[in-house]
Design a protein around this motif. Structure first.
Motif, short mmCIF file in Angstrom:
data_model
loop_
_atom_site.label_atom_id
_atom_site.label_comp_id
_atom_site.label_asym_id
_atom_site.label_seq_id
_atom_site.Cartn_x
_atom_site.Cartn_y
_atom_site.Cartn_z
N UNK A 127 0.83 -1.20 0.00
CA UNK A 127 0.00 0.00 0.00
C UNK A 127 0.87 1.26 0.00
N UNK A 128 1.88 1.31 0.86
CA UNK A 128 2.75 2.48 0.94
C UNK A 128 3.59 2.65 -0.31
N UNK A 129 4.10 1.55 -0.86
CA UNK A 129 4.89 1.64 -2.08
C UNK A 129 4.04 2.11 -3.25
N UNK A 130 2.79 1.67 -3.29
CA UNK A 130 1.89 2.09 -4.37
C UNK A 130 1.60 3.58 -4.28
N UNK A 131 1.58 4.12 -3.07
CA UNK A 131 1.35 5.55 -2.89
C UNK A 131 2.62 6.39 -3.05
N UNK A 132 3.75 5.74 -3.17
CA UNK A 132 5.00 6.45 -3.32
C UNK A 132 5.53 7.04 -2.03
N UNK A 133 5.22 6.38 -0.89
CA UNK A 133 5.76 6.86 0.38
C UNK A 133 7.26 6.62 0.44
N UNK A 134 8.00 7.66 0.74
CA UNK A 134 9.45 7.53 0.87
C UNK A 134 9.84 7.20 2.29
N UNK A 135 9.22 7.88 3.26
CA UNK A 135 9.47 7.60 4.67
C UNK A 135 8.41 8.33 5.50
N UNK A 136 8.15 7.86 6.69
CA UNK A 136 7.26 8.54 7.62
C UNK A 136 7.98 8.74 8.95
N UNK A 137 7.68 9.84 9.63
CA UNK A 137 8.28 10.12 10.93
C UNK A 137 7.15 10.40 11.91
N UNK A 138 7.18 9.74 13.06
CA UNK A 138 6.12 9.91 14.06
C UNK A 138 6.70 10.16 15.44
N UNK A 139 6.20 11.17 16.09
CA UNK A 139 6.54 11.44 17.47
C UNK A 139 5.34 11.17 18.36
N UNK A 140 5.58 10.67 19.57
CA UNK A 140 4.45 10.36 20.45
C UNK A 140 4.82 10.61 21.91
N UNK A 141 3.80 10.91 22.68
CA UNK A 141 3.89 11.01 24.13
C UNK A 141 2.86 10.08 24.73
N UNK A 142 3.26 9.32 25.75
CA UNK A 142 2.34 8.39 26.40
C UNK A 142 2.34 8.64 27.90
N UNK A 143 1.16 8.78 28.45
CA UNK A 143 1.02 8.87 29.90
C UNK A 143 0.43 7.56 30.39
N UNK A 144 1.05 6.98 31.40
CA UNK A 144 0.65 5.68 31.94
C UNK A 144 0.29 5.82 33.41
N UNK A 145 -0.78 5.15 33.81
CA UNK A 145 -1.25 5.18 35.18
C UNK A 145 -1.30 3.76 35.74
N UNK A 146 -0.60 3.52 36.83
CA UNK A 146 -0.68 2.27 37.56
C UNK A 146 -1.63 2.49 38.74
N UNK A 147 -2.85 1.97 38.59
CA UNK A 147 -3.89 2.22 39.59
C UNK A 147 -4.07 1.04 40.54
N UNK A 148 -3.03 0.23 40.68
CA UNK A 148 -3.12 -0.97 41.53
C UNK A 148 -3.34 -0.65 43.00
N UNK A 149 -2.96 0.56 43.42
CA UNK A 149 -3.22 0.96 44.80
C UNK A 149 -4.72 1.10 45.06
N UNK A 150 -5.50 1.32 44.01
CA UNK A 150 -6.95 1.49 44.15
C UNK A 150 -7.71 0.25 43.69
N UNK A 151 -7.32 -0.28 42.52
CA UNK A 151 -7.88 -1.54 42.00
C UNK A 151 -6.70 -2.39 41.55
N UNK A 152 -6.42 -3.45 42.27
CA UNK A 152 -5.25 -4.27 41.98
C UNK A 152 -5.27 -4.78 40.55
N UNK A 153 -4.17 -4.56 39.83
CA UNK A 153 -4.04 -5.05 38.47
C UNK A 153 -4.57 -4.13 37.39
N UNK A 154 -4.95 -2.90 37.74
CA UNK A 154 -5.54 -1.97 36.76
C UNK A 154 -4.49 -0.98 36.26
N UNK A 155 -4.37 -0.89 34.92
CA UNK A 155 -3.44 0.02 34.28
C UNK A 155 -4.17 0.76 33.16
#
Length: 279
Positions: A132-160
């Protein structure tokens, strides 16, 4: 004004890879004994239609994730995947295909506002190894991301809970491919909930939303993908899961049905089985 939708078959083919494996890629755990680690995953996906039916979709896919830890909060990662489509046009959509390959650098504990929350970041290079990407002529893609993670096991064990905000810039050879305007920018969000219970079981749900702009600055119709997954940890290194997923694309047209009906319609779901091996 009403909205109509259609099933986004191309992104549903790799939905377990897109969300489940993306979640694996984003996760951080305690440092391994070795700097090298990774995952091997295989899955089978199909809709409700039997083999040979006009609307049948049966797909087998495999994903490899290779990591190298620079230190306890920094790592390099490569993701390679492909799939076999059993249905469709044998001259176009049926057969064996690669997905795009990605290389990334990630940083954990970029900011830790509390004991149970942390912010991580990633810079990803996307290589056009898919048809699909070659057919569209994609040369390269660049992606930046930020992820916030919450470990809520103190309130509900095993919940993320995790939420990843991503922004991607594509570099194509041309601005259009035939009559199709190509996507230059894409903003997306992956929201996940993981709940680990009864020692070896876990339940996960995810929602992916995406929005894009072409090279003329015009909006590209947004889409949504969701999924629910029930998993079981067979051993310390192997886990399996069954799940269902579906997606829609929004169109601004005067006629059509509410796409939310399609998003939660069990008859339009894709169902899958996935197995992962961690090494």
């Amino acid at each position: 004004m009403k909205i109509c939708s259609y099933l986004v078959a191309s992104i549903l083919w790799i939905a377990p890879f897109l969300a489940s494996a993306e979640n694996i890629q984003d996760r951080w755990s305690d440092p391994e004994e070795s700097r090298w680690s990774g995952f091997l995953g295989v899955d089978y996906t199909q809709n409700k239609y039997s083999a040979g039916a006009y609307l049948a979709e049966r797909n087998y896919s495999a994903t490899a994730i290779i990591r190298y830890s620079l230190n306890k909060n920094s790592r390099l990662q490569a993701v390679i995947s492909g799939y076999h489509a059993s249905d469709g046009d044998e001259y176009g959509s049926q057969g064996d295909f690669w997905n795009d390959t990605s290389l990334s650098w990630s940083r954990n504990n970029l900011w830790k506002p509390s004991k149970s929350s942390t912010l991580s970041s990633e810079i990803r290079l996307i290589l056009p190894t898919s048809k699909f990407s070659r057919r569209q002529g994609l040369e390269v893609g660049v992606r930046g991301s930020l992820r916030v993670s919450f470990n809520l096991s103190d309130y509900v064990e095993g919940l993320f809970i995790g939420d990843s905000i991503r922004f991607r810039k594509n570099f194509h050879e041309y601005k259009t491919a035939g009559d199709q305007k190509l996507s230059e920018y894409q903003a997306s969000n992956l929201f996940t909930i993981d709940y680990f219970f009864a020692d070896r079981f876990n339940f996960s749900t995810y929602l992916v939303s995406r929005y894009g702009w072409d090279y003329d600055g015009d909006n590209i119709h947004p889409d949504l993908i969701h999924g629910e997954e029930l998993g079981y940890q067979l051993t310390d290194d192997i886990d399996i899961a069954i799940g269902m997923t579906n997606g829609i694309t929004y169109y601004n047209q005067e006629r059509g049905t509410d796409p939310i009906h399609d998003l939660v319609d069990l008859d339009k779901m894709n169902y899958y089985f996935v197995a992962n091996y961690q090494f």
